[in-house]
Write a protein that holds these residues in place. Structure first.
Motif, PDB file in Angstrom:
ATOM      1  N   TYR A  63      43.128  44.777  53.291  1.00  0.00           N
ATOM      2  CA  TYR A  63      43.836  43.983  54.301  1.00  0.00           C
ATOM      3  C   TYR A  63      42.908  42.835  54.691  1.00  0.00           C
ATOM      4  CZ  TYR A  63      47.273  47.696  55.364  1.00  0.00           C
ATOM      5  OH  TYR A  63      48.278  48.625  55.318  1.00  0.00           O
ATOM      6  N   TRP A  64      43.341  41.621  54.569  1.00  0.00           N
ATOM      7  CA  TRP A  64      42.495  40.468  54.905  1.00  0.00           C
ATOM      8  C   TRP A  64      41.066  40.630  54.359  1.00  0.00           C
ATOM      9  CZ3 TRP A  64      44.950  36.456  54.967  1.00  0.00           C
ATOM     10  CH2 TRP A  64      46.152  36.322  55.629  1.00  0.00           C
ATOM     11  N   TYR A  65      41.020  40.980  53.089  1.00  0.00           N
ATOM     12  CA  TYR A  65      39.763  40.977  52.329  1.00  0.00           C
ATOM     13  C   TYR A  65      38.748  42.002  52.822  1.00  0.00           C
ATOM     14  CZ  TYR A  65      42.096  36.782  50.882  1.00  0.00           C
ATOM     15  OH  TYR A  65      43.051  35.911  50.415  1.00  0.00           O
ATOM     16  N   SER A  66      39.248  43.082  53.441  1.00  0.00           N
ATOM     17  CA  SER A  66      38.371  44.130  53.961  1.00  0.00           C
ATOM     18  C   SER A  66      39.222  45.392  54.152  1.00  0.00           C
ATOM     19  CB  SER A  66      37.796  43.634  55.296  1.00  0.00           C
ATOM     20  OG  SER A  66      36.859  44.544  55.787  1.00  0.00           O
ATOM     21  N   ALA A  67      38.594  46.454  54.654  1.00  0.00           N
ATOM     22  CA  ALA A  67      39.346  47.684  54.898  1.00  0.00           C
ATOM     23  C   ALA A  67      40.205  47.529  56.155  1.00  0.00           C
ATOM     24  CB  ALA A  67      38.389  48.855  55.061  1.00  0.00           C
ATOM     25  N   ASP A 104      47.590  41.960  45.485  1.00  0.00           N
ATOM     26  CA  ASP A 104      47.317  40.659  44.875  1.00  0.00           C
ATOM     27  C   ASP A 104      46.938  40.827  43.409  1.00  0.00           C
ATOM     28  OD1 ASP A 104      47.744  39.099  47.226  1.00  0.00           O
ATOM     29  OD2 ASP A 104      45.806  39.814  47.967  1.00  0.00           O
ATOM     30  N   GLY A 112      37.983  29.394  42.531  1.00  0.00           N
ATOM     31  CA  GLY A 112      39.065  28.522  42.102  1.00  0.00           C
ATOM     32  C   GLY A 112      40.407  29.220  42.031  1.00  0.00           C
ATOM     33  N   GLY A 113      40.402  30.568  42.106  1.00  0.00           N
ATOM     34  CA  GLY A 113      41.649  31.335  42.061  1.00  0.00           C
ATOM     35  C   GLY A 113      42.294  31.449  43.436  1.00  0.00           C
ATOM     36  N   GLU A 114      43.406  32.178  43.480  1.00  0.00           N
ATOM     37  CA  GLU A 114      44.166  32.269  44.730  1.00  0.00           C
ATOM     38  C   GLU A 114      43.352  32.874  45.873  1.00  0.00           C
ATOM     39  OE1 GLU A 114      48.510  33.585  44.804  1.00  0.00           O
ATOM     40  OE2 GLU A 114      48.006  33.773  42.690  1.00  0.00           O
ATOM     41  N   GLU A 115      42.475  33.845  45.543  1.00  0.00           N
ATOM     42  CA  GLU A 115      41.709  34.498  46.613  1.00  0.00           C
ATOM     43  C   GLU A 115      40.305  33.904  46.727  1.00  0.00           C
ATOM     44  OE1 GLU A 115      43.950  36.208  47.920  1.00  0.00           O
ATOM     45  OE2 GLU A 115      45.264  36.398  46.177  1.00  0.00           O
ATOM     46  N   GLN A 116      39.896  33.117  45.747  1.00  0.00           N
ATOM     47  CA  GLN A 116      38.682  32.301  45.811  1.00  0.00           C
ATOM     48  C   GLN A 116      37.385  33.081  45.591  1.00  0.00           C
ATOM     49  OE1 GLN A 116      39.332  29.256  45.712  1.00  0.00           O
ATOM     50  NE2 GLN A 116      37.317  28.357  45.823  1.00  0.00           N
ATOM     51  N   PHE A 117      37.369  34.378  45.877  1.00  0.00           N
ATOM     52  CA  PHE A 117      36.144  35.172  45.712  1.00  0.00           C
ATOM     53  C   PHE A 117      36.442  36.439  44.911  1.00  0.00           C
ATOM     54  CE2 PHE A 117      35.698  32.825  49.703  1.00  0.00           C
ATOM     55  CZ  PHE A 117      34.570  32.075  49.383  1.00  0.00           C
ATOM     56  N   GLU A 121      32.087  40.152  45.757  1.00  0.00           N
ATOM     57  CA  GLU A 121      31.618  39.336  46.869  1.00  0.00           C
ATOM     58  C   GLU A 121      32.268  39.775  48.183  1.00  0.00           C
ATOM     59  OE1 GLU A 121      32.701  35.685  44.555  1.00  0.00           O
ATOM     60  OE2 GLU A 121      31.106  34.795  45.776  1.00  0.00           O
ATOM     61  N   LEU A 122      33.570  40.008  48.136  1.00  0.00           N
ATOM     62  CA  LEU A 122      34.281  40.340  49.378  1.00  0.00           C
ATOM     63  C   LEU A 122      33.815  41.680  49.945  1.00  0.00           C
ATOM     64  CD1 LEU A 122      37.805  39.145  48.215  1.00  0.00           C
ATOM     65  CD2 LEU A 122      36.348  38.052  49.940  1.00  0.00           C
ATOM     66  N   ARG A 124      30.770  42.826  49.954  1.00  0.00           N
ATOM     67  CA  ARG A 124      29.344  42.805  50.277  1.00  0.00           C
ATOM     68  C   ARG A 124      28.977  43.617  51.529  1.00  0.00           C
ATOM     69  NH1 ARG A 124      28.059  41.227  45.751  1.00  0.00           N
ATOM     70  NH2 ARG A 124      27.429  39.093  45.268  1.00  0.00           N
TER      71      ARG A 124
ATOM     72  N   LYS B  72      39.211  43.308  63.579  1.00  0.00           N
ATOM     73  CA  LYS B  72      39.976  43.637  62.365  1.00  0.00           C
ATOM     74  C   LYS B  72      41.366  44.121  62.746  1.00  0.00           C
ATOM     75  CE  LYS B  72      40.574  43.345  58.173  1.00  0.00           C
ATOM     76  NZ  LYS B  72      41.146  44.445  57.471  1.00  0.00           N
ATOM     77  N   ASP B  76      44.743  42.508  61.439  1.00  0.00           N
ATOM     78  CA  ASP B  76      45.756  43.312  60.748  1.00  0.00           C
ATOM     79  C   ASP B  76      47.114  43.207  61.457  1.00  0.00           C
ATOM     80  OD1 ASP B  76      43.672  44.037  59.116  1.00  0.00           O
ATOM     81  OD2 ASP B  76      43.598  46.138  59.725  1.00  0.00           O
ATOM     82  N   LEU B 122      27.926  37.734  53.576  1.00  0.00           N
ATOM     83  CA  LEU B 122      28.515  38.861  54.308  1.00  0.00           C
ATOM     84  C   LEU B 122      29.820  38.456  55.000  1.00  0.00           C
ATOM     85  CD1 LEU B 122      25.192  40.278  55.761  1.00  0.00           C
ATOM     86  CD2 LEU B 122      26.608  41.342  53.994  1.00  0.00           C
ATOM     87  N   ARG B 124      32.078  36.444  53.810  1.00  0.00           N
ATOM     88  CA  ARG B 124      33.074  35.992  52.840  1.00  0.00           C
ATOM     89  C   ARG B 124      34.512  36.360  53.218  1.00  0.00           C
ATOM     90  NH1 ARG B 124      30.002  32.705  50.790  1.00  0.00           N
ATOM     91  NH2 ARG B 124      28.946  32.987  48.779  1.00  0.00           N
ATOM     92  N   PRO B 125      34.760  37.578  53.724  1.00  0.00           N
ATOM     93  CA  PRO B 125      36.159  37.907  54.044  1.00  0.00           C
ATOM     94  C   PRO B 125      36.798  36.896  55.007  1.00  0.00           C
ATOM     95  CG  PRO B 125      34.868  39.914  54.000  1.00  0.00           C
ATOM     96  CD  PRO B 125      33.889  38.772  53.859  1.00  0.00           C
ATOM     97  N   TYR B 131      40.594  30.232  53.580  1.00  0.00           N
ATOM     98  CA  TYR B 131      41.115  29.593  52.370  1.00  0.00           C
ATOM     99  C   TYR B 131      42.597  29.886  52.186  1.00  0.00           C
ATOM    100  CZ  TYR B 131      41.680  28.251  47.513  1.00  0.00           C
ATOM    101  OH  TYR B 131      42.124  27.658  46.363  1.00  0.00           O
TER     102      TYR B 131
END
Lengths: 230, 230
Positions: A63-67, A104, A112-117, A121-122, A124, B72, B76, B122, B124-125, B131
């Protein structure tokens, strides 16, 4: 090796992915399926669970690039400074794995993609946690767009997921072979029908022969290489 | 420019850092200080707040390399797909800034250091969120070990924090100068004591002269460079 799967999903009942993963493990020993529920956590009992297992898995939808928030709440409450790195280092030498599902597309997770990372990386913050806790960080286990997987892909997912959860050496081919042999041997010992059990034993013997042949081949190749290096 | 500061801190009353930051803004216009409280969020009213502001700030202490769980939870709940990127893109062209405080040492946030990763990595999310939402991601504003700052460092922190929150162009020297001039002009217009106001006006005039001299110098330098390039 004992594995603790910490499942963080705000709507578990409706999750086809989580149902599928749970079913995949239905016959696996040494696995604890631990669902996080809203509300405050019993810190002592959560810490006890962590102590009792060797491989810790955070399993969640992205969810939003995290748990989802509930896993962060659990981290904030349960992973006290002293427990993790202040005085005790209770998680040292354990493993941390991440099973993350996302709706996704895999190809969007790139510069450069839709999520960019990338997912690496996300995620980390979890890698940094593992580092601080002196844990081994396992390569994450992503599941992209589960709903669109073919039946064949789902079968493959069962096998690779089972290994991620229970195979001490799931990253090497050799480790995967040994794990399959072990699974087959377990199955044989539990099978009551003697003709079935004989068939399984034949399969196991073929697999073992193949592995031994491969090992011999590898040994020969390394000899040749040593000769060349001299 | 209107700025919304979303403050996520599980124990706000005891936070010296947050008290200090709030006081720093006590005389700034166009700033909304919005504290997240435990419990479920009124999605419509949170989304309205976001719509009404141009610069959105997530402000929090770093817990396990990320924001406390409550932020978060807010993400969410409030950042629904349609609001952010499905149909509406309600946050497009706004800015996202991160004000993050940590008790860990600045020098630990580096490969090989105690925390192993930089804050840029860290966080990045949040960058990925910006983005996806078509927002401009501002360089994060970190506050390391606030409790150990000297009085002088704290004064500098006030000025740079005020700019991060209210200066549309805080990253360039030129933008910083203009912002200081604006602050001084505001102060002069509000000062009732005429001798004080005269002194401030003199200071302002010196600063303006300096800026104009610098601009002229920059112009001359660029002429010289153009000549060389020909």
């Amino acid at each position: 090796m004992k594995t603790l799967i910490i499942v963080a999903h705000p709507n578990l009942v409706d999750s086809g992915t989580q149902k599928f993963l749970k079913t995949s493990l239905s016959k696996m020993d040494s696995v604890t399926w631990h669902v996080l529920n809203q509300g405050s956590f019993d810190v002592a009992s959560e810490q006890r669970l962590l102590r009792e297992h060797d491989r810790i898995i955070f399993q969640f939808p992205l969810y939003w690039y995290s748990a989802p928030a509930i896993l962060k709440q659990w981290e904030d409450d349960v992973l006290t400074r002293n427990f993790v790195y202040g005085t005790e280092h209770a998680l040292a030498n354990k493993e941390l794995g991440i099973v993350v599902s996302t709706g996704d597309r895999q190809k969007g997770f790139v510069a450069g993609g839709e999520e960019q990372f990338t997912l690496s990386e996300l995620l980390r913050p979890y890698q940094a946690l593992a580092y601080k806790a002196q844990m081994t960080y396992l390569q994450p286990f992503p599941i992209f767009q589960f709903a669109y997987l073919s039946e064949k892909d789902k079968q493959r997912l069962v096998a690779s997921y089972q290994q991620y959860i229970t195979n001490p050496d799931f990253e090497s081919f050799h480790g995967q072979e040994l794990w399959f042999e072990q699974q087959l041997a377990d199955k044989i010992s539990k099978t009551k029908d003697s003709s079935n059990s004989q068939k399984l034993a034949q399969i196991l013997s073929v697999i073992q022969d193949n592995r031994e042949n491969l090992e011999e081949l590898g040994w020969t190749l390394s000899m040749i290489k040593d000769d060349e290096d001299e």
